[in-house]
Scaffold this motif. Structure first.
Motif, PDB file in Angstrom:
ATOM      1  N   THR A 272      15.193 107.716 126.298  1.00 26.17           N
ATOM      2  CA  THR A 272      15.752 107.738 127.651  1.00 26.17           C
ATOM      3  C   THR A 272      15.392 109.036 128.357  1.00 26.17           C
ATOM      4  O   THR A 272      14.890 109.984 127.740  1.00 26.17           O
ATOM      5  N   ASP A 273      15.673 109.070 129.659  1.00 23.51           N
ATOM      6  CA  ASP A 273      15.511 110.292 130.449  1.00 23.51           C
ATOM      7  C   ASP A 273      16.854 110.948 130.732  1.00 23.51           C
ATOM      8  O   ASP A 273      16.969 111.799 131.617  1.00 23.51           O
ATOM      9  N   ASP A 274      17.885 110.555 129.988  1.00 26.05           N
ATOM     10  CA  ASP A 274      19.222 111.118 130.190  1.00 26.05           C
ATOM     11  C   ASP A 274      19.201 112.630 130.004  1.00 26.05           C
ATOM     12  O   ASP A 274      18.478 113.162 129.163  1.00 26.05           O
ATOM     13  N   THR A 275      20.019 113.313 130.787  1.00 21.52           N
ATOM     14  CA  THR A 275      20.127 114.761 130.643  1.00 21.52           C
ATOM     15  C   THR A 275      20.835 115.102 129.337  1.00 21.52           C
ATOM     16  O   THR A 275      21.499 114.256 128.724  1.00 21.52           O
ATOM     17  N   ARG A 307      12.599 116.574 122.533  1.00 23.47           N
ATOM     18  CA  ARG A 307      12.143 115.557 123.501  1.00 23.47           C
ATOM     19  C   ARG A 307      10.692 115.797 123.892  1.00 23.47           C
ATOM     20  O   ARG A 307       9.894 114.853 123.954  1.00 23.47           O
ATOM     21  N   ARG A 311       7.598 113.178 123.524  1.00 27.67           N
ATOM     22  CA  ARG A 311       6.947 112.745 124.749  1.00 27.67           C
ATOM     23  C   ARG A 311       5.457 113.100 124.723  1.00 27.67           C
ATOM     24  O   ARG A 311       4.653 112.483 125.396  1.00 27.67           O
TER      25      ARG A 311
END
Length: 329
Positions: A272-275, A307, A311
């Motif tokens: 996810t791109d959640d903070t 992350r 990525r």
């Protein structure tokens, strides 16, 4: 692509050898979008493993040209491992390879000097001998595997699978490792710090008093659960809960809960791109500061670096590498 060299010589244990072939030489699990492993068997010539003989793909010198070297269990631990094998493993590590031993393969790594001053493990029945023969190695008899970054060691048999899945998790992420584990019908994750001997190491669903508790907890990781909360749900005292946890998982309720929170954080960071603040809330860590502290202590890097690693793993690294960045110091 991550190239894997499996070091084979006479006297290797066939279980660990076959296990490594299945993990790194089989078809990629569903969900893999990039290159999978390319496995090579590397040996001095035709070798005998248990009742079987095999012809390696390459000589031992090929180990210095792969990304990861796997050394299966060594049967004749009462004897020094072959000098050519020891030299080849040492040379491969000096050339930059990640080296992992399965079971008594740790004796080969120790003979090569790769474990001097480091924590390591092997099958519990041989930890004392490893300590006596290699006093500079900090042998830990009570764990499933040890990750020192470029050098990894595992305990025996099933723990070898745990280490192989750990390598897949580092290279391809938790989701792919879990998918592979499901295909192999093994637990998707057992933490390296778990005890080697557990009364029920792989409990069947519904076969133990905590069978209903585990999924209940996993659905509530965002909540501030306590041991008392878990005991109440399991309908037993906190003391009895602790005994059952030790028997089933080899650890305490709080340590198990902490491990599940960290695992969930890893999955969210990967997918996810959640903070970090959002992930801290979703995993029950409360604040980003708390998550960063516990995540760094457990995984070896901060959440943001973790992350970035996953990525960037699809980006080309220097000189055609796969862009992999180690997660352990």
């Amino acid at each position: 692509m991550t190239t894997v060299g499996l070091a084979v010589t006479d006297g290797m244990l066939h279980f660990e050898l076959a296990l490594a072939c299945e993990v790194f030489g089989g078809n990629p699990p569903n969900g893999v979008t990039g290159p999978w492993y390319r496995l090579s068997l590397c040996g001095p010539g035709p070798v005998r493993v248990g009742r079987f003989s095999m012809e390696p793909d390459h000589g031992l010198d090929h180990l210095s040209r792969v990304d990861t070297v796997i050394v299966p269990g060594w049967a004749e631990i009462g004897q020094d491992p072959p000098a050519e094998l020891v030299d080849a493993v040492r040379t491969a590590h000096e050339a930059g390879a990640r080296v992992a031993s399965l079971c008594t393969g740790a004796f080969v790594l120790a003979a090569a000097g790769l474990l001097d001053g480091h924590r390591a493990t092997t099958h519990w029945a041989h930890t004392q001998e490893l300590t006596e023969r290699h006093p500079r190695v900090r042998v830990d008899p009570d764990v499933l595997y040890v990750d020192n970054g470029s050098v990894l060691t595992s305990a025996g048999k099933a723990a070898a699978m745990d280490l192989c899945l750990h390598l897949v998790r580092l290279d391809h992420g938790s989701s792919i490792a879990n998918t592979l584990a499901r295909r192999l019908v093994v637990p998707p994750h057992r933490d390296g710090g778990q005890a080697q001997f557990v009364t029920t190491p792989v409990p069947a669903p519904g076969s133990h008093p905590l069978a209903g508790l585990f999924p209940w907890v996993l659905q509530r990781l965002d909540q501030p659960l306590t041991v008392e909360d878990l005991a109440r749900e399991a309908r037993m005292s906190s003391r009895h809960l602790g005994r059952h946890f030790r028997s089933v998982t080899g650890t305490t309720p709080l340590q198990w809960l902490h491990t599940q929170r960290i695992r969930h954080a890893q999955e969210l960071l990967e997918t996810t791109d959640d903070t970090v603040d959002t992930i801290a809330s979703a995993t029950g860590m409360g604040t980003a500061t708390t998550l960063r502290r516990h995540f760094h202590r457990t995984v070896g890097v901060p959440p943001d670096a973790y992350r970035r690693t996953f990525r960037s793993r699809s980006l080309p690294g220097p000189e055609g590498g796969d862009g992999y960045e180690t997660l352990m110091p």
